[in-house]
Enzyme design. Sequence first.
Site, mmCIF file in Angstrom:
data_model
loop_
_atom_site.group_PDB
_atom_site.id
_atom_site.type_symbol
_atom_site.label_atom_id
_atom_site.label_comp_id
_atom_site.label_asym_id
_atom_site.label_seq_id
_atom_site.Cartn_x
_atom_site.Cartn_y
_atom_site.Cartn_z
ATOM 1 N N GLU A 174 0.801 -1.382 0.068
ATOM 2 C CA GLU A 174 0.027 -0.030 -0.080
ATOM 3 C C GLU A 174 1.013 1.178 0.077
ATOM 4 O O GLU A 174 -0.002 2.401 -0.127
ATOM 5 C CB GLU A 174 -0.857 0.042 1.147
ATOM 6 C CG GLU A 174 -0.358 0.079 2.602
ATOM 7 C CD GLU A 174 0.149 -1.278 3.067
ATOM 8 O OE1 GLU A 174 0.579 -2.230 2.297
ATOM 9 O OE2 GLU A 174 -0.062 -1.593 4.343
ATOM 10 N N SER A 207 8.684 -8.464 5.390
ATOM 11 C CA SER A 207 9.453 -8.315 6.617
ATOM 12 C C SER A 207 9.320 -9.867 7.386
ATOM 13 O O SER A 207 8.304 -10.481 7.084
ATOM 14 C CB SER A 207 9.121 -7.420 7.765
ATOM 15 O OG SER A 207 7.568 -7.501 7.850
ATOM 16 N N CYS A 261 16.585 -6.167 0.258
ATOM 17 C CA CYS A 261 16.724 -7.437 1.120
ATOM 18 C C CYS A 261 18.085 -8.061 0.679
ATOM 19 O O CYS A 261 18.696 -8.974 1.432
ATOM 20 C CB CYS A 261 15.759 -8.669 0.682
ATOM 21 S SG CYS A 261 15.852 -9.244 -0.803
ATOM 22 N N GLU A 310 17.678 -5.767 11.379
ATOM 23 C CA GLU A 310 17.387 -5.039 9.949
ATOM 24 C C GLU A 310 17.165 -3.671 9.972
ATOM 25 O O GLU A 310 15.911 -3.537 10.396
ATOM 26 C CB GLU A 310 16.430 -5.898 8.940
ATOM 27 C CG GLU A 310 16.334 -5.418 7.540
ATOM 28 C CD GLU A 310 15.365 -6.127 6.739
ATOM 29 O OE1 GLU A 310 14.117 -6.321 7.331
ATOM 30 O OE2 GLU A 310 15.552 -6.393 5.587
#
Length: 503
Positions: A185, A235, A290, A391
């Site tokens: 989104e 994630s 990533c 992360e």
Amino acid sequence: MVATVASDVRTLRNFVGGRWVDADGVSTQEIRNPATDEVVARVPLTGAAEVDAAVQAAQAAFPAWRATPPQERARYFFALRQKLEEHKDELARLIVTEMGKTLDDAKGEVQRGIDNVETACGIPSLMMGYGLEDGAARGIDEEVVFQPLGVFAAITPYNFPFMIAFWFLPYAVATGNTFVLKPSELDPGVQQRVFELIEECGFPPGVINLLNGGVDAATGLLDHPLVKGVSFVGSTKVAAAVYARGAANGKRVQASGGAKNAIVVMPDANMDAYLSTMMNSFYGAAGQRCLANSLVLPVGGAHAAARDRIVEAARSIRLGDGLEPGVHLGPVVSAAARDRIVQAIDDGVAEGAEPVLDGRNAHVPERPKGYFVGPTLLDGVTPRMGVYKDEIFGPVVGMTPVADLDEAIALINAAEYGNAASIFTESGGAARKFRYDVETGNIGINVGVAAPVSAFPFSGAKRSFFGTLHPQGRDVVRFYTESKVVITRWTTGDGSPVTGVGR
Ligand code: NAD
């Protein structure tokens, strides 16, 4: 500060059953250009009713699509490939406007997506089964065919708003399934344009559907009884939840999660040849990949050299709006992401890391409202620090000197994530040990961004991937089809078996 809202800001629509539909009566969310803070569109947060309509449309389209010969199905993708190629620049600009990466990087993303469409055009060969005469017994043949299952859905992240949908869509559909995409989104505008091109290719109504929305739309797909399987990228926390929920609902699920990738720099690394690939892996897409390397493990005497060379190279990184020529580093996706990243740097410094490069106060005079973070290098990072373990998903690199290759490999293997790792060395022995022992799904040897091309699986291990079959490569046919075994025998009129011996 209140952002300027242009009066003609459009609200995105869903594409369901071959028609564009408004998601009436649902709330909407602003999509902002991260370089300017301007609202560029609004996205409807689709709810359960729209999810059901899309899945029902896909289900209705399935029998005829499944019966369409693979070669005919592939022809739609030849057409789509051509459309995407013709609109490459426009698509790349849409990515930059909503996600923030540089235009060159966005063009690379579009190319990677197109690569997957090209690979899917080979589906008549890719999805062939296999068989063996007399395989079951004398006169009894055995064969395998791969059959599509029905409706598949994909739920994708913001950082590759174009490409990651193409890890799934072409293969799910070319193998004969029908499909629902729910993009992030945060930056769904490029997929709206992609679906206009999909519409122009004349796919039968309902074969490919687009649902805009957030958690509710995703959950609706995970819970819908007609959805046979879900492909997810995002994630780790969400990937784990999606995997569990989808599996509990009896679906097959592949869920790629987050990452914390390290590069090992050996004392014999050829820094002249490979510094630019390292820098790209640290700061490309503002660290929002990533496969970004966000940890450097220099071995022994490599520490000082690696640190000095990175600092020197970072001096020439130009921060700015990704649409401007000559810009290397764009903004991060949102103001919230910028604040989170700055906080992570604050925390790292408070824990004792040394900010050798500090991007916290980055400012771009021509884009005063952009969400910028400059290239950051924290030295003296220890495995106990948050900046080592978590992360950050921004242009932030932690440096953790190690004594030898064994220590580097042990550190990498102790981590929760297992997406990728790279080594820089001129030693074949060190490289072999690294590829053999390191427990990550993707390995780079003198390669900064170890990104598999479409013919190879985009791997991932440990808490970077939940499932068995990965996106891309040969795994796709197995994920999107069921293998059916057919065992056949025939008898002659007198009831005796037809064998190869005189019958
Ligand atoms: P995210 O997890 O916040 O969102 C991903 C998608 O999941 C979005 O479409 C979102 O709407 C949806 N979602 C959010 N919460 C959900 C929930 N509770 N249930 C179901 N769906 C939900 O991820 P993001 O911030 O968009 O993307 C960045 C993350 O993706 C990073 O962690 C990055 O490492 C990871 N990523 C991984 C890979 C890989 O191949 N392993 C590739 C790209 C990105």
